[in-house]
Design an enzyme around this catalytic site. Structure first.
Site, PDB file in Angstrom:
ATOM      1  N   CYS A 153     -20.313  -6.352  -6.501  1.00  0.00           N
ATOM      2  CA  CYS A 153     -19.902  -7.712  -5.475  1.00  0.00           C
ATOM      3  C   CYS A 153     -20.178  -7.126  -4.070  1.00  0.00           C
ATOM      4  O   CYS A 153     -19.548  -6.323  -3.523  1.00  0.00           O
ATOM      5  CB  CYS A 153     -18.360  -8.054  -5.624  1.00  0.00           C
ATOM      6  SG  CYS A 153     -17.472  -8.370  -4.206  1.00  0.00           S
TER       7      CYS A 153
ATOM      8  N   CYS B 223     -17.345  -6.722  -1.480  1.00  0.00           N
ATOM      9  CA  CYS B 223     -16.337  -5.590  -1.969  1.00  0.00           C
ATOM     10  C   CYS B 223     -16.948  -4.413  -1.587  1.00  0.00           C
ATOM     11  O   CYS B 223     -16.305  -3.351  -1.206  1.00  0.00           O
ATOM     12  CB  CYS B 223     -16.030  -5.708  -3.326  1.00  0.00           C
ATOM     13  SG  CYS B 223     -15.597  -7.324  -3.875  1.00  0.00           S
TER      14      CYS B 223
HETATM   15  C1  LIG Z   1     -14.295  -0.558  -3.911  1.00  0.00           C
HETATM   16  C2  LIG Z   1     -13.586  -1.825  -4.380  1.00  0.00           C
HETATM   17  C3  LIG Z   1     -13.551  -2.918  -3.350  1.00  0.00           C
HETATM   18  C4  LIG Z   1     -13.061  -4.204  -3.934  1.00  0.00           C
HETATM   19  N1  LIG Z   1     -13.081  -5.052  -2.971  1.00  0.00           N
HETATM   20  C5  LIG Z   1     -12.334  -6.185  -3.294  1.00  0.00           C
HETATM   21  C6  LIG Z   1     -12.204  -7.401  -2.450  1.00  0.00           C
HETATM   22  O1  LIG Z   1     -12.581  -7.241  -1.156  1.00  0.00           O
HETATM   23  N2  LIG Z   1     -11.470  -8.191  -2.808  1.00  0.00           N
HETATM   24  C7  LIG Z   1     -11.368  -8.863  -3.958  1.00  0.00           C
HETATM   25  O2  LIG Z   1     -10.948  -9.795  -4.544  1.00  0.00           O
HETATM   26  N3  LIG Z   1     -11.389  -7.782  -4.951  1.00  0.00           N
HETATM   27  C8  LIG Z   1     -12.067  -6.764  -4.615  1.00  0.00           C
HETATM   28  N4  LIG Z   1     -11.934  -5.492  -5.620  1.00  0.00           N
HETATM   29  C9  LIG Z   1     -11.641  -5.670  -7.079  1.00  0.00           C
HETATM   30  C10 LIG Z   1      -9.913  -5.451  -6.831  1.00  0.00           C
HETATM   31  O3  LIG Z   1      -9.599  -4.230  -6.394  1.00  0.00           O
HETATM   32  C11 LIG Z   1      -9.319  -5.323  -8.191  1.00  0.00           C
HETATM   33  O4  LIG Z   1      -9.917  -4.417  -9.085  1.00  0.00           O
HETATM   34  C12 LIG Z   1      -9.165  -6.726  -9.019  1.00  0.00           C
HETATM   35  O5  LIG Z   1      -8.648  -7.747  -8.185  1.00  0.00           O
HETATM   36  C13 LIG Z   1      -8.498  -6.375 -10.308  1.00  0.00           C
HETATM   37  O6  LIG Z   1      -7.298  -6.162 -10.317  1.00  0.00           O
HETATM   38  P1  LIG Z   1      -6.337  -5.618 -11.556  1.00  0.00           P
HETATM   39  O7  LIG Z   1      -4.908  -6.402 -11.346  1.00  0.00           O
HETATM   40  O8  LIG Z   1      -7.251  -5.721 -12.838  1.00  0.00           O
HETATM   41  O9  LIG Z   1      -6.035  -4.148 -10.932  1.00  0.00           O
HETATM   42  P2  LIG Z   1      -6.759  -3.206 -10.128  1.00  0.00           P
HETATM   43  O10 LIG Z   1      -6.667  -3.384  -8.402  1.00  0.00           O
HETATM   44  O11 LIG Z   1      -8.247  -3.357 -10.372  1.00  0.00           O
HETATM   45  O12 LIG Z   1      -6.341  -1.820 -10.436  1.00  0.00           O
HETATM   46  C14 LIG Z   1      -6.738  -1.138 -11.713  1.00  0.00           C
HETATM   47  C15 LIG Z   1      -5.671  -0.075 -11.942  1.00  0.00           C
HETATM   48  O13 LIG Z   1      -5.174   0.895 -11.174  1.00  0.00           O
HETATM   49  C16 LIG Z   1      -4.026   1.098 -10.932  1.00  0.00           C
HETATM   50  N5  LIG Z   1      -3.620   0.772  -9.596  1.00  0.00           N
HETATM   51  C17 LIG Z   1      -3.701  -0.269  -8.717  1.00  0.00           C
HETATM   52  N6  LIG Z   1      -3.235  -0.240  -7.640  1.00  0.00           N
HETATM   53  C18 LIG Z   1      -3.304   1.088  -7.263  1.00  0.00           C
HETATM   54  C19 LIG Z   1      -2.787   1.771  -6.169  1.00  0.00           C
HETATM   55  N7  LIG Z   1      -2.664   1.534  -4.967  1.00  0.00           N
HETATM   56  N8  LIG Z   1      -2.807   3.247  -6.326  1.00  0.00           N
HETATM   57  C20 LIG Z   1      -2.856   3.775  -7.721  1.00  0.00           C
HETATM   58  N9  LIG Z   1      -2.982   2.989  -8.644  1.00  0.00           N
HETATM   59  C21 LIG Z   1      -3.372   1.779  -8.755  1.00  0.00           C
HETATM   60  C22 LIG Z   1      -3.310   0.274 -11.835  1.00  0.00           C
HETATM   61  O14 LIG Z   1      -2.972   1.095 -13.265  1.00  0.00           O
HETATM   62  C23 LIG Z   1      -4.049  -0.909 -12.377  1.00  0.00           C
HETATM   63  O15 LIG Z   1      -4.198  -1.343 -13.634  1.00  0.00           O
HETATM   64  C24 LIG Z   1     -12.660  -4.284  -5.261  1.00  0.00           C
HETATM   65  C25 LIG Z   1     -12.560  -3.579  -6.181  1.00  0.00           C
HETATM   66  C26 LIG Z   1     -13.229  -2.286  -5.801  1.00  0.00           C
HETATM   67  C27 LIG Z   1     -13.401  -1.011  -6.852  1.00  0.00           C
END
Ligand SMILES: Cc1cc2nc3c(=O)[nH]c(=O)nc-3n(C[C@H](O)[C@H](O)[C@H](O)COP(=O)(O)OP(=O)(O)OC[C@H]3O[C@@H](n4cnc5c(N)ncnc54)[C@H](O)[C@@H]3O)c2cc1C
Length: 574
Positions: free
Chosen positions: A398, A401
């Site tokens: 994306c 992101c």
């Molecule tokens: C580099 C990058 C940039 C992104 N930028 C954006 C953006 O600008 N806007 C947007 O809408 N989405 C963005 N995303 C996507 C977003 O970060 C999430 O991945 C997405 O919203 C799905 O969230 P999720 O609830 O599945 O958990 P995720 O946030 O994907 O987390 C995955 C797993 O990691 C663990 N985890 C979560 N947070 C933490 C933490 N702080 N410390 C340690 N472990 C943790 C948990 O076990 C979680 O299940 C980005 C992703 C990446 C990789």
């Protein structure tokens, strides 16, 4: 309120230290949550002004589209495989195109290609030929020196042959909800966290600062301590016989987390927490098309995981220290070659930020890291892993992101470079490139706005949990702010809450007061009983550690410092 200096020591990382309370100290840093919040309230206006209102800091050059994801096979170049696809909701077809993840993730605003040498020579003041807008001072934006240095923690953006990247506006592309989720984002985060698996040999035991003390350890911990003790003794024996024997232990000690490894994890997790905060704060309801703070998103991703919030604050402390340290080196920096007025204005804004950051001393002590015998190889490993995290960003499917992922990894990389490669006493100070400076200050701005959002979200959670306090503005009740930072809030951009939250609360009845008191008595009772139950175990550990110290004294070895102390219980835990 505890000040930075009174607690400047490496705290033990246990769950209690993640208690998000104003007086808690952010472990591994030397400041309390409220000190950091107070600092943020002071410095944030200057940080915002710098990153939003100067041409130098509001544009970033990066190679956003021409790099391949090096970590998994993707035939279409930019993570085009199905796993990387942007997806949030099943029936994207049913929602208007502009609210779809694929649209939300697209880059917005003007962009310009890095000009070739010929154009740079012919048009030194307008090398981008107005592509970013007529009013943009291009000499403040274009970076002429493309060299990179082996001390970089990030993959320099200009590494790949030919492709020098594009200049994009950071102001036109705010970091917010994009809908990038599912397998694609999970794969990226998984790959990033895998980088935290340092080689065992990188960690000598002397680096294990802040390890859990035996007093708080589990049975497994006791067992490890005994083995480690035996191993240490064996090494010492060998050392007596042969003074050339290396004192590095063979691996048991890495079951402990050493400071450096913890710092690496905290940086990554804090960055993740900051990204989550922004997407929850600037959230799009894809069915109504409304942008608003999403409290449930915050609660699930952050509030229920105080260690993630702690990592966010830790990153703020780390970057504050880096920004304060770089300040004196920017006194003579030229920000805009072709516009002396803008150059002076930009410098004044930069110095306002660096001086603000320096106003709280000893927020983070980098001199405690990489200081033992294996420092250089550990540092090398640390740097390589950080570079890999930068490379993983090319797998983010994306655009927006990926943009912010790259800006932030470059920003943390620059901060680490400042902390670990800049020696204020030495004349050999590496220069920070334009890209690194822009990334550093924008990453600081990201953390600053995440902290502000967390503060407001926290107020919303409290208002939800205690409806009787809902009459006051969320996140800024006088009582609460005085607790957190001793100043009254008065922020004009407080989030709108649902109407019911704005109604005046009804006065507390005797019944309410009684129940509140009863709850406190119950919690105090539980704390006392827990103390009694744990006492025999604690006593056992104390005796064990004292016997071991006595033995060391008896056989003439250096005596390990005492690891337990008498301390008043932490009432915040009630
Ligand atoms: C580099 C990058 C940039 C992104 N930028 C954006 C953006 O600008 N806007 C947007 O809408 N989405 C963005 N995303 C996507 C977003 O970060 C999430 O991945 C997405 O919203 C799905 O969230 P999720 O609830 O599945 O958990 P995720 O946030 O994907 O987390 C995955 C797993 O990691 C663990 N985890 C979560 N947070 C933490 C933490 N702080 N410390 C340690 N472990 C943790 C948990 O076990 C979680 O299940 C980005 C992703 C990446 C990789």
């Amino acid at each position: 309120e505890p000040t930075a200096t009174s607690h400047c020591e490496f705290a033990v990382s246990n769950h209690a230290t993640y208690q998000i309370s104003p007086k808690s100290i952010v472990s591994d840093a030397c400041a309390s949550y409220s000190t950091l919040e107070k600092l943020n309230r002071k410095v944030k206006p200057s940080v915002d002004e710098l990153t939003k209102e100067t041409d130098f800091f509001s544009h970033y050059r990066l190679n956003l589209f021409n790099k391949r994801c090096p970590f998994w096979n993707d035939e279409n170049g930019m993570c085009g495989n199905i796993a990387c696809a942007v997806n949030t909701i099943d029936n994207e077809e049913d929602i208007p195109k502009i609210w779809r993840a694929s649209e939300l993730g697209k880059l917005e605003g003007p962009s310009a290609k890095h000009p070739g040498k010929k154009i740079q020579r012919e048009r030194p003041l307008r090398p981008l030929q107005g592509l970013l807008g007529e009013n943009v001072g291009e000499s403040c934006v274009v970076e002429y020196d493309d060299e990179c240095d082996e001390r970089d923690y990030c993959v320099p953006e200009d590494e790949s042959a030919g492709a020098k990247g594009d200049y994009v506006s950071l102001v036109h592309n705010p970091e917010r909800f994009t809908g990038f989720a599912g397998e694609g984002s999970k794969m990226v985060w998984d790959a990033i966290y895998r980088e935290n698996c340092f080689q065992k040999s990188s960690f000598p035991s002397s680096a294990s600062l802040g390890e859990t003390s035996p007093v708080q350890g589990s049975a497994a911990q006791d067992f490890r301590n005994v083995l480690q003790h035996a191993e240490r003794q064996q090494l010492q024996q060998q050392h007596l016989q042969n003074p050339n024997t290396n004192f590095v232990q063979t691996g048991l000690e890495v079951a402990e987390e050493c400071l450096e490894k913890r710092v690496f994890y905290r940086v990554v997790s804090g960055m993740h927490a900051s990204i989550s905060t922004h997407l929850c704060w600037d959230f799009l309801n894809q069915t109504t098309g409304q942008w608003h703070p999403n409290l449930k998103c915050y609660t699930e991703r952050l509030h229920k995981h105080p260690e993630r919030i702690s990592n966010l604050y830790f990153n703020y402390a780390l970057l504050t220290r880096a920004i304060a340290k770089i300040g004196p080196h920017l006194q003579d920096y030229t920000f805009c070659t072709g516009d002396p007025d803008q150059d002076a204005a930009t410098k004044a804004k930069v110095l306002a930020v660096t001086e603000g950051a320096a106003s709280v001393p000893q927020i983070f002590d980098e001199s405690l890291m990489f200081k033992n015998g294996e420092g250089p190889s550990l540092k090398e490993d640390f740097r390589n892993r950080f570079r890999n995290v930068s490379r993983i960003m090319d797998c983010v499917g994306c655009d927006k992101c990926r943009l912010w992922g790259k800006v932030q990894t470059a920003g943390y990389g620059a901060a680490l470079k400042v902390l670990f490669e800049f020696d204020n006493e030495s004349p050999d100070v590496p220069e920070l490139k334009r890209t690194e400076l822009v990334a550093l200050f924008n990453t600081y701005a990201r953390l600053s706005s995440s902290m502000e959002a967390v503060r407001k979200f926290r107020g919303m959670v409290e208002a939800e949990e205690a409806p009787e306090r809902a009459g006051s503005t969320p996140g800024s009740s006088k009582e609460e702010d005085e607790d957190w930072d001793g100043v009254e809030s008065g922020q004009e951009d407080e989030p709108e809450l649902p109407p019911k939250k704005k109604q005046r609360s009804k006065p507390k009845t005797t019944n309410d007061v009684f129940h509140q008191e009863l709850e406190l008595v119950y919690k105090a009772f539980k704390a006392v009983i827990r103390g009694w139950v744990n006492f025999p175990k604690t006593l056992f550990h104390i005796i064990l550690s004292e016997l071991s110290r006595l033995w060391e004294y008896y056989i003439g070895l250096p005596v390990t410092p005492r690891v337990w102390e008498f301390r008043r219980p932490n009432l915040d835990e009630l």
